[in-house]
Motif scaffolding. Structure first.
Motif, PDB file in Angstrom:
ATOM      1  N   PRO A 155       0.821  -1.211   0.000  1.00 13.48           N
ATOM      2  CA  PRO A 155       0.000   0.000   0.000  1.00 13.48           C
ATOM      3  C   PRO A 155       0.853   1.257   0.000  1.00 13.48           C
ATOM      4  O   PRO A 155       1.957   1.276   0.524  1.00 13.48           O
ATOM      5  CB  PRO A 155      -0.813  -0.131   1.293  1.00 13.48           C
ATOM      6  CG  PRO A 155      -0.020  -1.056   2.157  1.00 13.48           C
ATOM      7  CD  PRO A 155       0.681  -1.984   1.205  1.00 13.48           C
ATOM      8  N   TYR A 170     -15.878   2.801  -9.576  1.00  9.61           N
ATOM      9  CA  TYR A 170     -14.842   3.779  -9.928  1.00  9.61           C
ATOM     10  C   TYR A 170     -15.391   4.692 -11.013  1.00  9.61           C
ATOM     11  O   TYR A 170     -16.134   4.252 -11.905  1.00  9.61           O
ATOM     12  CB  TYR A 170     -13.588   3.064 -10.431  1.00  9.61           C
ATOM     13  CG  TYR A 170     -12.512   3.986 -10.965  1.00  9.61           C
ATOM     14  CD1 TYR A 170     -11.674   4.680 -10.105  1.00  9.61           C
ATOM     15  CD2 TYR A 170     -12.346   4.167 -12.337  1.00  9.61           C
ATOM     16  CE1 TYR A 170     -10.687   5.538 -10.583  1.00  9.61           C
ATOM     17  CE2 TYR A 170     -11.358   5.022 -12.831  1.00  9.61           C
ATOM     18  CZ  TYR A 170     -10.536   5.699 -11.945  1.00  9.61           C
ATOM     19  OH  TYR A 170      -9.572   6.551 -12.428  1.00  9.61           O
ATOM     20  N   ALA A 193      -8.793  -5.796 -10.375  1.00  9.10           N
ATOM     21  CA  ALA A 193      -8.237  -4.524  -9.914  1.00  9.10           C
ATOM     22  C   ALA A 193      -8.138  -3.561 -11.090  1.00  9.10           C
ATOM     23  O   ALA A 193      -8.193  -3.961 -12.256  1.00  9.10           O
ATOM     24  CB  ALA A 193      -6.865  -4.729  -9.275  1.00  9.10           C
ATOM     25  N   ARG A 230      -5.533  -0.538  -7.779  1.00 11.26           N
ATOM     26  CA  ARG A 230      -6.646  -0.382  -6.842  1.00 11.26           C
ATOM     27  C   ARG A 230      -7.562  -1.606  -6.977  1.00 11.26           C
ATOM     28  O   ARG A 230      -8.318  -1.726  -7.947  1.00 11.26           O
ATOM     29  CB  ARG A 230      -7.441   0.881  -7.130  1.00 11.26           C
ATOM     30  CG  ARG A 230      -8.593   1.094  -6.136  1.00 11.26           C
ATOM     31  CD  ARG A 230      -9.441   2.304  -6.478  1.00 11.26           C
ATOM     32  NE  ARG A 230      -8.672   3.539  -6.432  1.00 11.26           N
ATOM     33  CZ  ARG A 230      -9.222   4.753  -6.531  1.00 11.26           C
ATOM     34  NH1 ARG A 230     -10.522   4.870  -6.686  1.00 11.26           N
ATOM     35  NH2 ARG A 230      -8.452   5.836  -6.499  1.00 11.26           N
ATOM     36  N   GLY A 253     -13.603  -2.648  -5.264  1.00 13.08           N
ATOM     37  CA  GLY A 253     -14.241  -2.576  -3.970  1.00 13.08           C
ATOM     38  C   GLY A 253     -13.501  -1.713  -2.977  1.00 13.08           C
ATOM     39  O   GLY A 253     -14.026  -1.419  -1.896  1.00 13.08           O
ATOM     40  N   GLU A 254     -12.267  -1.292  -3.320  1.00 14.66           N
ATOM     41  CA  GLU A 254     -11.496  -0.416  -2.447  1.00 14.66           C
ATOM     42  C   GLU A 254     -11.435   0.988  -3.043  1.00 14.66           C
ATOM     43  O   GLU A 254     -11.716   1.193  -4.219  1.00 14.66           O
ATOM     44  CB  GLU A 254     -10.088  -0.981  -2.226  1.00 14.66           C
ATOM     45  CG  GLU A 254     -10.093  -2.340  -1.545  1.00 14.66           C
ATOM     46  CD  GLU A 254      -8.701  -2.821  -1.188  1.00 14.66           C
ATOM     47  OE1 GLU A 254      -7.749  -2.019  -1.304  1.00 14.66           O
ATOM     48  OE2 GLU A 254      -8.558  -4.008  -0.814  1.00 14.66           O
ATOM     49  N   THR A 255     -11.043   1.946  -2.216  1.00  9.63           N
ATOM     50  CA  THR A 255     -11.028   3.345  -2.651  1.00  9.63           C
ATOM     51  C   THR A 255      -9.635   3.946  -2.702  1.00  9.63           C
ATOM     52  O   THR A 255      -9.480   5.088  -3.131  1.00  9.63           O
ATOM     53  CB  THR A 255     -11.901   4.192  -1.705  1.00  9.63           C
ATOM     54  OG1 THR A 255     -11.403   4.069  -0.357  1.00  9.63           O
ATOM     55  CG2 THR A 255     -13.349   3.746  -1.761  1.00  9.63           C
ATOM     56  N   GLU A 256      -8.616   3.208  -2.255  1.00 11.37           N
ATOM     57  CA  GLU A 256      -7.255   3.727  -2.228  1.00 11.37           C
ATOM     58  C   GLU A 256      -6.361   2.961  -3.205  1.00 11.37           C
ATOM     59  O   GLU A 256      -6.519   1.759  -3.402  1.00 11.37           O
ATOM     60  CB  GLU A 256      -6.668   3.621  -0.815  1.00 11.37           C
ATOM     61  CG  GLU A 256      -7.422   4.420   0.237  1.00 11.37           C
ATOM     62  CD  GLU A 256      -7.348   5.918   0.002  1.00 11.37           C
ATOM     63  OE1 GLU A 256      -6.313   6.372  -0.544  1.00 11.37           O
ATOM     64  OE2 GLU A 256      -8.304   6.625   0.341  1.00 11.37           O
ATOM     65  N   ASP A 257      -5.405   3.689  -3.805  1.00 10.57           N
ATOM     66  CA  ASP A 257      -4.422   3.069  -4.693  1.00 10.57           C
ATOM     67  C   ASP A 257      -3.248   2.536  -3.875  1.00 10.57           C
ATOM     68  O   ASP A 257      -2.904   3.087  -2.827  1.00 10.57           O
ATOM     69  CB  ASP A 257      -3.887   4.087  -5.700  1.00 10.57           C
ATOM     70  CG  ASP A 257      -4.950   4.541  -6.680  1.00 10.57           C
ATOM     71  OD1 ASP A 257      -5.865   3.741  -6.965  1.00 10.57           O
ATOM     72  OD2 ASP A 257      -4.884   5.693  -7.151  1.00 10.57           O
ATOM     73  N   THR A 258      -2.626   1.481  -4.372  1.00 10.55           N
ATOM     74  CA  THR A 258      -1.352   1.017  -3.834  1.00 10.55           C
ATOM     75  C   THR A 258      -0.288   1.186  -4.906  1.00 10.55           C
ATOM     76  O   THR A 258      -0.569   1.075  -6.101  1.00 10.55           O
ATOM     77  CB  THR A 258      -1.407  -0.467  -3.405  1.00 10.55           C
ATOM     78  OG1 THR A 258      -1.766  -1.265  -4.542  1.00 10.55           O
ATOM     79  CG2 THR A 258      -2.434  -0.677  -2.312  1.00 10.55           C
TER      80      THR A 258
END
Length: 429
Positions: free
Chosen positions: A20, A270, A285, A298, A301-306
């Motif tokens: 992350p 998104y 992703a 990303r 289902g998630e809101t943050e980038d890694t």
């Protein structure tokens, strides 16, 4: 009626994203002691989970090989596809390519082939004076049967490159061709049950056509392009198209949505400005390379980038695969293939180059043939060539491209041989 509009085009199944970009420290606040009120709230049963189907994606490749349509030529080689359109198959394990099934006598070559582990689907989108074709056969092209009889004035919109299935029904984009120049074609997402021969609409697209692009978590992944709420303009329809699309572009928003075909509920995963997604969908992703040369990921289902890795320069992302990310970049005044090893985080330039189209170019990777294995464009030889089908029938094809199965090691080291893909019946094979 009018000539069918070509739908907009968009797939790959892979592994994990990366570390992350920033970690958030776990909360250390101690929970207050339970009271009668809080105990009653805690005892309230959790809401029932929404029912879902077990969906899987069907595109041109299964675990054993990849299919594509192959135009055949008559005696003398003149007339594109005047010998019909056939199913052309690359077998990864045996490193062969061949023609399967009887060629279809079609006026145009817009035949799409999709395969799962048991069946091959033949999809012809149709023309204004014809009806679409959807056939299902064994993987070797035998036992080919129609799945559904479509009415004239409709088309199968599979330009995004796939179908979805729940084990019984098929899901795909479908189009009713408009009779009125002031009205756009009607694009829908439909469910087809081959057993009952029923076709039903799940949802539709307005103003701007979207597409079915994959499956995730028991839901269908679709794209939608809409106008922002503050857009001061309305679409103007003229001769089966949005005439003022250039004026509308600053207010266009494209979203990736997850649609449950059982319940009709839809979730926006998104959104981005513009008329298409600005990220690549792979491995459940969304992948993106920013202006700083970082590859970001990303998970759906998630809101943050890694951040997966920091590249030494901006490169073109050509594919997210099981073990590698393949990129093209400039160095020493030439374009090169670069391989990012997802396991050890190394980025290495491939020295493999080919003379294609009268130019010295980096070797071109077409498909993943297995973990760390790739189908590549290995050579170019102009002129017609004979290709034998499984029954020995000789077909005349355009012999421009030659292929090989390349490992990661062979892409990085010229001394490690590739495996040429053999064309049965071709001189020299």
């Amino acid at each position: 009626m009018k000539k069918l509009c070509v739908p907009l085009v968009a797939a790959l199944l892979l592994t994990a994203c990366g570390a992350p970009a920033k970690e958030q420290a776990p909360a250390t606040t101690q929970a207050p002691p339970a009271t009668v009120e809080t105990a009653e709230i805690a005892a309230t049963p959790a809401p029932t989970e929404e029912p879902t189907l077990e969906l899987h994606w069907i595109d041109s490749q299964n675990s054993k090989g990849v299919y594509r349509s192959e135009p055949l030529y008559g005696e003398g080689g003149y007339g594109y596809g005047n010998g019909g359109i056939a199913a052309h198959y690359y077998d990864f394990a045996n490193a062969t390519e061949q023609i399967f099934g009887e060629p279809l006598d079609l006026e145009t070559a817009n035949l799409h082939l999709f395969a799962d582990e048991t069946s091959l689907y033949w999809v012809w989108s149709g023309m204004i004076t014809d009806t679409p074709i959807l056939l299902r056969s064994d993987l070797d092209g035998g036992n080919r049967q129609p799945v559904y009889d479509f009415p004239q004035g409709t088309s199968l919109s599979v330009g995004y490159g796939g179908l979805a299935s729940d084990g019984t029904a098929l899901y795909f984009s479908y189009c009713h061709i408009s009779d009125d120049p002031a009205v756009l074609d009607d694009y829908e997402l439909v469910r087809l049950d081959p057993e009952t021969k029923t076709l039903e609409t799940i949802t539709g697209w307005e103003h701007f056509s979207g597409g079915l692009v994959g499956v995730w978590d028991g839901r269908l992944l679709i794209t939608r392009t809409t106008l922002a709420d503050d857009c001061p303009l309305e679409p103007v329809y003229e001769h089966y198209r949005v005439a003022n699309i250039e004026e509308l572009k600053p207010w266009m928003i494209t979203s990736l949505c997850a649609l449950n075909p059982l319940t009709g509920t839809e979730e926006v995963l998104y959104s981005c400005p513009g008329w298409r997604l600005d990220r690549k969908l792979a491995e459940d992703a969304l992948w993106f390379e920013d202006e700083e040369g970082r590859i970001l990921c990303r998970p759906l289902g998630e809101t943050e980038d890694t951040v997966v890795t920091q590249l030494p320069q901006v490169m073109q992302n050509m594919g997210i695969y099981t073990e590698d990310i393949l990129l093209y970049g400039q160095e020493d005044g030439q374009e090169w293939l670069y391989i990012y090893n997802r396991a050890d985080g190394t980025l290495t330039r491939s020295s493999q180059r080919r003379w294609i189209g009268e130019e010295d170019r980096p070797i071109w990777v077409l498909r993943e043939a297995g973990p760390g294995q790739y189908l590549v464009w290995d050579d170019a030889s102009t002129g017609m060539q004979q290709l034998a089908g499984p029954d020995g029938t000789q077909y005349l094809i355009d012999g421009y491209a030659r292929y090989a199965i390349a490992s990661r090691e062979s892409l990085l080291d010229k001394s490690v041989p590739m495996t040429p893909v053999i064309r049965p019946g071709t001189p020299g094979n």
